[in-house]
Design a protein around this motif. Structure first.
Motif, PDB file in Angstrom:
ATOM      1  N   GLY A 120      45.391  38.728  38.589  1.00  0.00           N
ATOM      2  CA  GLY A 120      46.164  39.537  39.514  1.00  0.00           C
ATOM      3  C   GLY A 120      46.833  38.653  40.552  1.00  0.00           C
ATOM      4  N   HIS A 121      47.535  39.251  41.492  1.00  0.00           N
ATOM      5  CA  HIS A 121      48.109  38.473  42.584  1.00  0.00           C
ATOM      6  C   HIS A 121      48.238  39.373  43.796  1.00  0.00           C
ATOM      7  CE1 HIS A 121      51.910  40.540  42.128  1.00  0.00           C
ATOM      8  NE2 HIS A 121      51.972  40.206  40.853  1.00  0.00           N
ATOM      9  N   LEU A 122      48.651  38.797  44.911  1.00  0.00           N
ATOM     10  CA  LEU A 122      48.773  39.582  46.132  1.00  0.00           C
ATOM     11  C   LEU A 122      49.884  40.610  45.996  1.00  0.00           C
ATOM     12  CD1 LEU A 122      48.356  36.762  48.803  1.00  0.00           C
ATOM     13  CD2 LEU A 122      46.664  38.453  48.072  1.00  0.00           C
ATOM     14  N   HIS A 123      49.679  41.749  46.631  1.00  0.00           N
ATOM     15  CA  HIS A 123      50.686  42.822  46.653  1.00  0.00           C
ATOM     16  C   HIS A 123      51.965  42.275  47.306  1.00  0.00           C
ATOM     17  CE1 HIS A 123      52.606  46.585  47.952  1.00  0.00           C
ATOM     18  NE2 HIS A 123      51.907  47.164  46.993  1.00  0.00           N
ATOM     19  N   PRO A 124      53.148  42.726  46.834  1.00  0.00           N
ATOM     20  CA  PRO A 124      54.397  42.194  47.403  1.00  0.00           C
ATOM     21  C   PRO A 124      54.477  42.320  48.929  1.00  0.00           C
ATOM     22  CG  PRO A 124      54.819  44.054  45.893  1.00  0.00           C
ATOM     23  CD  PRO A 124      53.417  43.611  45.679  1.00  0.00           C
ATOM     24  N   ILE A 125      53.911  43.387  49.490  1.00  0.00           N
ATOM     25  CA  ILE A 125      53.955  43.519  50.951  1.00  0.00           C
ATOM     26  C   ILE A 125      53.079  42.444  51.604  1.00  0.00           C
ATOM     27  CG2 ILE A 125      53.271  45.012  52.897  1.00  0.00           C
ATOM     28  CD1 ILE A 125      55.962  45.721  51.663  1.00  0.00           C
ATOM     29  N   THR A 126      51.927  42.171  51.002  1.00  0.00           N
ATOM     30  CA  THR A 126      51.063  41.107  51.541  1.00  0.00           C
ATOM     31  C   THR A 126      51.760  39.753  51.432  1.00  0.00           C
ATOM     32  OG1 THR A 126      49.208  42.416  50.712  1.00  0.00           O
ATOM     33  CG2 THR A 126      48.723  40.183  51.460  1.00  0.00           C
ATOM     34  N   GLN A 127      52.434  39.534  50.293  1.00  0.00           N
ATOM     35  CA  GLN A 127      53.191  38.283  50.156  1.00  0.00           C
ATOM     36  C   GLN A 127      54.291  38.190  51.212  1.00  0.00           C
ATOM     37  OE1 GLN A 127      54.618  37.276  46.189  1.00  0.00           O
ATOM     38  NE2 GLN A 127      53.129  38.657  45.278  1.00  0.00           N
TER      39      GLN A 127
END
Ligand code: PHE
Length: 345
Positions: free
Chosen positions: A111-118
């Motif tokens: 997985g990866h960080l949510h776009p808002i978190t990025q």
């Protein structure tokens, strides 16, 4: 042949049938065994049966009884082996190793960080280069930090219960927005301006990123929960032109040097003068935040001397920034938790 020899041959046959039929691993092997043991012409059972004729007449009943038992046992082993191979997925594939080391591996899906978190991380990094440090504030707020200290009086429409998520008072089911201990989900991150100024003395240059809540109906550009980046710079001689420069530098860093932004005169109770900030996108001006010079009443509310210090503040919509950068046209896509969408970032 003597009766003991005959019985020994039968015992050997049943033992061999049982051993080979419990270990056979594919249907072709099973068919071979079926022919070997029960084949009508040359099957081992058939051959032994023929020998029975050479036994003495008084030996035949015992020999026949044992023969029938062995024949039934062999048939049972065959039936069991057939059933086992039919229910086993690997056995059907017949020969060859069960593991094919030449096949490509199964890649674990990370997985990866949510776009808002990025986006939040990216905004912090850009503002960090402009000398802003990050602070945090609570999402559940009192009316002092969300309104009063921000120069929003009790009769101001921004405090309307229909525009805010007030929390029911403990032990009661009702909400009393005018109660001195009323609490709400913060409607803006400007609360953090107050919290920081209450704790620290100028000069300060901070940002704060987090969630805010407003009972808006969700549509392509609104969502009842969204994120803001609040900024606050307080020092001697802070000016409006610095505010404009900082926002312009920020916007070109994040959205690209070809972005067009504009400042529109506006009103916020906690800044004077106030502006709204728009970017140009798809033939439209789109508002992405508000800003202005910190109102002297706000500086007074936290005990700062407004003759000595001035400051600017801004509050930007994180989703609106992220959407323009990645050409997302519906804010709801960010919060649907559909991995087919999120995987793209
Ligand atoms: N808090 C304002 C809003 O949510 C934005 C703002 C922040 C305006 C700071 C001026 C200064 O709309």
């Amino acid at each position: 042949m003597s009766l003991p020899a005959f019985l020994t041959a039968l015992d050997a046959l049943v033992a061999e049938a049982s051993r080979s039929l419990t270990t056979v691993g594919d249907v072709e092997g099973l068919e071979e065994l079926r022919v070997r043991f029960t084949g009508a012409k040359n099957g081992q059972l058939k051959s032994i049966q023929k020998i029975m004729g050479s036994l003495q007449a008084d030996e035949r009943p015992a020999a026949g009884k044992r023969f029938n038992e062995v024949r039934d046992a062999v048939q049972l082993s065959l039936d069991e082996a057939t059933a086992r191979l039919q229910s086993s997925p690997t056995a059907k594939k017949s020969q060859g190793p069960l593991l094919d080391p030449t096949l490509p591996g199964i890649r674990p899906r990370l997985g990866h960080l949510h776009p808002i978190t990025q986006t939040i991380e990216h905004l912090k990094e850009i503002m960090g280069r402009l000398g802003f440090t990050t602070t945090e504030g609570p999402e559940i707020e009192d009316t002092w930090h969300n309104f009063v200290a921000l120069n929003i009086p009790e009769d101001h429409p921004a405090r309307d219960p229909l525009d805010n998520f007030y929390l029911a008072t403990a032990g009661k089911n009702s909400v009393d927005p005018a109660a001195p201990d009323a609490m709400l989900l913060r409607s803006q991150t400007s609360t953090v301006q107050i919290r920081v100024m209450e704790q620290r003395q100028p000069p300060l240059r901070i940002i704060s990123l987090g969630r805010v809540y407003r009972p808006d109906a969700a549509d392509a550009t609104h969502f009842p929960m969204f994120h803001q980046m609040e900024g606050l710079w307080v020092d001697r001689h802070v000016t409006m032109s610095q505010l404009k420069s900082v926002l312009r530098m920020f916007a070109t860093s994040y959205l690209g040097s070809d972005v067009h932004i504009r400042f529109r005169p506006s009103f916020f109770p906690f800044t004077e003068p106030s502006v709204e900030v728009d970017y140009f996108w798809n033939d439209n001006w789109v508002e992405f935040g508000g800003a202005g010079m910190v109102d002297p009443n706000v500086l007074a509310a936290v005990g700062y001397d407004s003759e000595e210090y001035s400051g600017f503040a801004f509050g930007l919509g994180v989703e609106r920034l992220c959407m323009r950068r990645y050409a997302i046209t519906d804010i709801r896509d960010l919060f649907r938790s559909d991995v087919r969408f999120l995987r793209q970032f």
